[in-house]
Design a protein around this motif. Structure first.
Motif, PDB file in Angstrom:
ATOM      1  N   ALA A 106      -6.905 -11.994  -3.064  1.00 18.13           N
ATOM      2  CA  ALA A 106      -5.570 -11.716  -2.526  1.00 18.13           C
ATOM      3  C   ALA A 106      -5.723 -10.628  -1.469  1.00 18.13           C
ATOM      4  CB  ALA A 106      -4.620 -11.248  -3.625  1.00 18.13           C
ATOM      5  N   PRO A 107      -5.065 -10.761  -0.310  1.00 14.74           N
ATOM      6  CA  PRO A 107      -5.185  -9.746   0.744  1.00 14.74           C
ATOM      7  C   PRO A 107      -4.467  -8.457   0.357  1.00 14.74           C
ATOM      8  CG  PRO A 107      -3.549 -11.382   1.351  1.00 14.74           C
ATOM      9  CD  PRO A 107      -4.189 -11.885   0.093  1.00 14.74           C
ATOM     10  N   VAL A 108      -4.935  -7.363   0.899  1.00 14.35           N
ATOM     11  CA  VAL A 108      -4.269  -6.082   0.682  1.00 14.35           C
ATOM     12  C   VAL A 108      -2.922  -6.093   1.392  1.00 14.35           C
ATOM     13  CG1 VAL A 108      -4.365  -3.605   1.171  1.00 14.35           C
ATOM     14  CG2 VAL A 108      -6.415  -4.802   0.377  1.00 14.35           C
ATOM     15  N   ALA A 109      -1.906  -5.621   0.703  1.00 14.32           N
ATOM     16  CA  ALA A 109      -0.556  -5.535   1.280  1.00 14.32           C
ATOM     17  C   ALA A 109      -0.344  -4.173   1.906  1.00 14.32           C
ATOM     18  CB  ALA A 109       0.494  -5.779   0.190  1.00 14.32           C
ATOM     19  N   MET A 110       0.344  -4.148   3.032  1.00 10.56           N
ATOM     20  CA  MET A 110       0.707  -2.900   3.705  1.00 10.56           C
ATOM     21  C   MET A 110      -0.495  -1.953   3.778  1.00 10.56           C
ATOM     22  SD  MET A 110       4.549  -2.412   2.073  1.00 10.56           S
ATOM     23  CE  MET A 110       5.048  -1.133   3.236  1.00 10.56           C
ATOM     24  N   LYS A 111      -1.577  -2.465   4.348  1.00 12.39           N
ATOM     25  CA  LYS A 111      -2.843  -1.718   4.379  1.00 12.39           C
ATOM     26  C   LYS A 111      -2.726  -0.384   5.100  1.00 12.39           C
ATOM     27  CE  LYS A 111      -4.419  -5.398   6.176  1.00 12.39           C
ATOM     28  NZ  LYS A 111      -5.289  -6.487   6.731  1.00 12.39           N
ATOM     29  N   GLU A 112      -1.705  -0.228   5.941  1.00 11.36           N
ATOM     30  CA  GLU A 112      -1.528   1.029   6.667  1.00 11.36           C
ATOM     31  C   GLU A 112      -1.189   2.191   5.731  1.00 11.36           C
ATOM     32  OE1 GLU A 112       2.494  -0.994   6.528  1.00 11.36           O
ATOM     33  OE2 GLU A 112       0.413  -1.590   6.908  1.00 11.36           O
ATOM     34  N   LEU A 113      -0.788   1.893   4.486  1.00  8.22           N
ATOM     35  CA  LEU A 113      -0.491   2.942   3.511  1.00  8.22           C
ATOM     36  C   LEU A 113      -1.739   3.434   2.804  1.00  8.22           C
ATOM     37  CD1 LEU A 113       2.804   1.562   1.895  1.00  8.22           C
ATOM     38  CD2 LEU A 113       2.543   3.208   3.770  1.00  8.22           C
ATOM     39  N   GLY A 114      -2.833   2.646   2.867  1.00  8.85           N
ATOM     40  CA  GLY A 114      -4.104   3.106   2.330  1.00  8.85           C
ATOM     41  C   GLY A 114      -4.398   2.760   0.892  1.00  8.85           C
ATOM     42  N   TYR A 115      -3.493   2.053   0.214  1.00 10.07           N
ATOM     43  CA  TYR A 115      -3.685   1.742  -1.200  1.00 10.07           C
ATOM     44  C   TYR A 115      -4.227   0.329  -1.389  1.00 10.07           C
ATOM     45  CZ  TYR A 115      -0.835   5.874  -2.155  1.00 10.07           C
ATOM     46  OH  TYR A 115      -0.356   7.152  -2.201  1.00 10.07           O
ATOM     47  N   TRP A 116      -4.988   0.153  -2.470  1.00 11.34           N
ATOM     48  CA  TRP A 116      -5.391  -1.194  -2.863  1.00 11.34           C
ATOM     49  C   TRP A 116      -4.195  -1.819  -3.585  1.00 11.34           C
ATOM     50  CZ3 TRP A 116      -9.596  -3.312  -0.908  1.00 11.34           C
ATOM     51  CH2 TRP A 116     -10.671  -2.495  -0.518  1.00 11.34           C
ATOM     52  N   GLN A 117      -3.374  -2.520  -2.847  1.00 13.01           N
ATOM     53  CA  GLN A 117      -2.188  -3.138  -3.421  1.00 13.01           C
ATOM     54  C   GLN A 117      -2.044  -4.566  -2.892  1.00 13.01           C
ATOM     55  OE1 GLN A 117       1.655  -1.576  -2.163  1.00 13.01           O
ATOM     56  NE2 GLN A 117       0.731  -0.588  -0.376  1.00 13.01           N
ATOM     57  N   VAL A 118      -1.362  -5.391  -3.656  1.00 11.60           N
ATOM     58  CA  VAL A 118      -1.198  -6.804  -3.306  1.00 11.60           C
ATOM     59  C   VAL A 118       0.277  -7.185  -3.428  1.00 11.60           C
ATOM     60  CG1 VAL A 118      -3.539  -7.474  -3.994  1.00 11.60           C
ATOM     61  CG2 VAL A 118      -1.704  -7.487  -5.701  1.00 11.60           C
ATOM     62  N   TRP A 119       0.671  -8.211  -2.661  1.00  7.11           N
ATOM     63  CA  TRP A 119       2.037  -8.728  -2.753  1.00  7.11           C
ATOM     64  C   TRP A 119       2.199  -9.532  -4.039  1.00  7.11           C
ATOM     65  CZ3 TRP A 119       5.766  -6.896   0.059  1.00  7.11           C
ATOM     66  CH2 TRP A 119       5.515  -6.421   1.359  1.00  7.11           C
ATOM     67  N   VAL A 120       3.320  -9.346  -4.691  1.00 10.94           N
ATOM     68  CA  VAL A 120       3.668 -10.103  -5.899  1.00 10.94           C
ATOM     69  C   VAL A 120       4.805 -11.047  -5.543  1.00 10.94           C
ATOM     70  CG1 VAL A 120       4.531  -9.978  -8.268  1.00 10.94           C
ATOM     71  CG2 VAL A 120       2.900  -8.258  -7.424  1.00 10.94           C
ATOM     72  N   LYS A 121       4.515 -12.337  -5.589  1.00 11.78           N
ATOM     73  CA  LYS A 121       5.508 -13.355  -5.220  1.00 11.78           C
ATOM     74  C   LYS A 121       6.594 -13.469  -6.272  1.00 11.78           C
ATOM     75  CE  LYS A 121       5.742 -18.280  -4.000  1.00 11.78           C
ATOM     76  NZ  LYS A 121       4.923 -19.515  -3.819  1.00 11.78           N
ATOM     77  N   SER A 122       6.200 -13.409  -7.551  1.00 14.46           N
ATOM     78  CA  SER A 122       7.178 -13.488  -8.636  1.00 14.46           C
ATOM     79  C   SER A 122       6.586 -12.887  -9.895  1.00 14.46           C
ATOM     80  CB  SER A 122       7.605 -14.949  -8.896  1.00 14.46           C
ATOM     81  OG  SER A 122       6.508 -15.702  -9.404  1.00 14.46           O
TER      82      SER A 122
END
Length: 294
Positions: A106-122
């Motif tokens: 899964a791609p990193v979401a909002m990478k400009e914030l610097g966190y390892w985070q992903v989008w959750v569809k549901s």
């Protein structure tokens, strides 16, 4: 926990961080200690994305690329299912023996914030969708420094209600022995934008001890199992609809972090086989190679 560098071995002390013959001296260690007090575990060695880097010398991967160009910019995290087990972090690849399937990315979401985070569809509980995430705007941050499952404060009440369940009355004879982590419950599922589903079971999210609840308009009482969730109240842009995937998720899934492509790989974790670790270490000494993400 045990840290293994598949090509690179290092150690940390109160005054010096060693990467083979290279180190951050006492002055740098003082700044690192300050950073450690304010950041989660994945960021202690500069394992966050560049936006969170205090300075280039505190970026683990920047230093690694400069000092050891052959090492690929990947790391993988395995957390043992129980406190007595051995956790592990690998650099330069991941260990196939800890993965039960191929990696799902899964791609990193909002990478400009610097966190390892992903989008959750549901988000679903037993197939029932959580309304707050129905528009696909929720995200999840992976964080080894959080011991609980963090959920948006606005969703906490509904999730507690959906995940609660009554203890079977045949267990009441010895209520002190009830462990809600063994009482069947609904799965908590996170569907990512790529179609990957991360699923947690009752053993992952439950409080061990049941609650004694009086039935309204009667003197009867019942035992209920409830979830152990951490309400998260973060302002924009990081919040407000953000989950924190701490230990409950990281003990269930082996995760691989690809800095070059800025993506996260998931596979259900496979505990090391008893007695196999010694043989694995011997093989590692003779051939320090790791499986590389595709």
């Amino acid at each position: 926990a045990r840290a293994i560098g598949l090509w690179l071995r290092g150690s940390a002390t109160a005054e010096r961080l060693h990467l083979r013959d290279n180190h951050v001296g006492p002055d740098g260690a003082k700044h690192l200690a300050s950073a450690m007090s304010e950041t989660a575990t994945l960021r202690v060695l500069g394992l966050g994305l560049n936006a969170l880097t205090l300075a280039p010398q505190f970026s683990f991967f920047s230093q690694m690329a400069e000092q050891h160009p052959a090492i690929q910019p990947y790391f993988a995290v395995y957390l043992a299912r129980n406190d007595g087990g051995e956790s592990l972090i690998s650099f330069g690849g991941y260990e196939e023996r800890l993965a039960s399937s191929e990696l799902s990315w899964a791609p990193v979401a909002m990478k400009e914030l610097g966190y390892w985070q992903v989008w959750v569809k549901s988000v679903r509980v037993g197939g029932v969708a959580v309304e707050d995430c129905a528009d696909g705007s929720c995200r999840a941050i992976l964080d080894t420094g959080t011991s609980l499952l963090g959920v948006p404060r606005q969703s906490a009440r509904s999730l507690h209600k959906l995940l609660a369940r009554q203890v079977p009355q045949e267990s009441y004879a010895d209520a002190s022995s009830i462990d809600c982590r063994t009482i069947a419950g609904q799965d908590l599922e996170f569907e990512l934008e790529t179609g990957v589903t991360i699923a947690l079971g009752a053993e992952d999210y439950s409080r061990p001890t049941p609650f004694n609840i009086t039935v309204p308009s009667s003197n009867a009482w019942r035992l209920f199992c409830r979830s152990l969730l951490l309400p998260v109240d973060m302002p924009a842009p990081l919040g407000p609809k953000v989950f924190i995937w701490g230990e409950p998720m990281l003990r269930r899934y082996y995760t691989v972090y690809d800095l070059a492509r800025q993506r996260v790989g998931f596979t259900p974790a496979r505990p090391p086989q008893p007695g196999a670790d010694g043989a694995h270490r011997a093989a590692e000494q003779s051939d320090r190679r790791a499986s590389m993400p595709q």
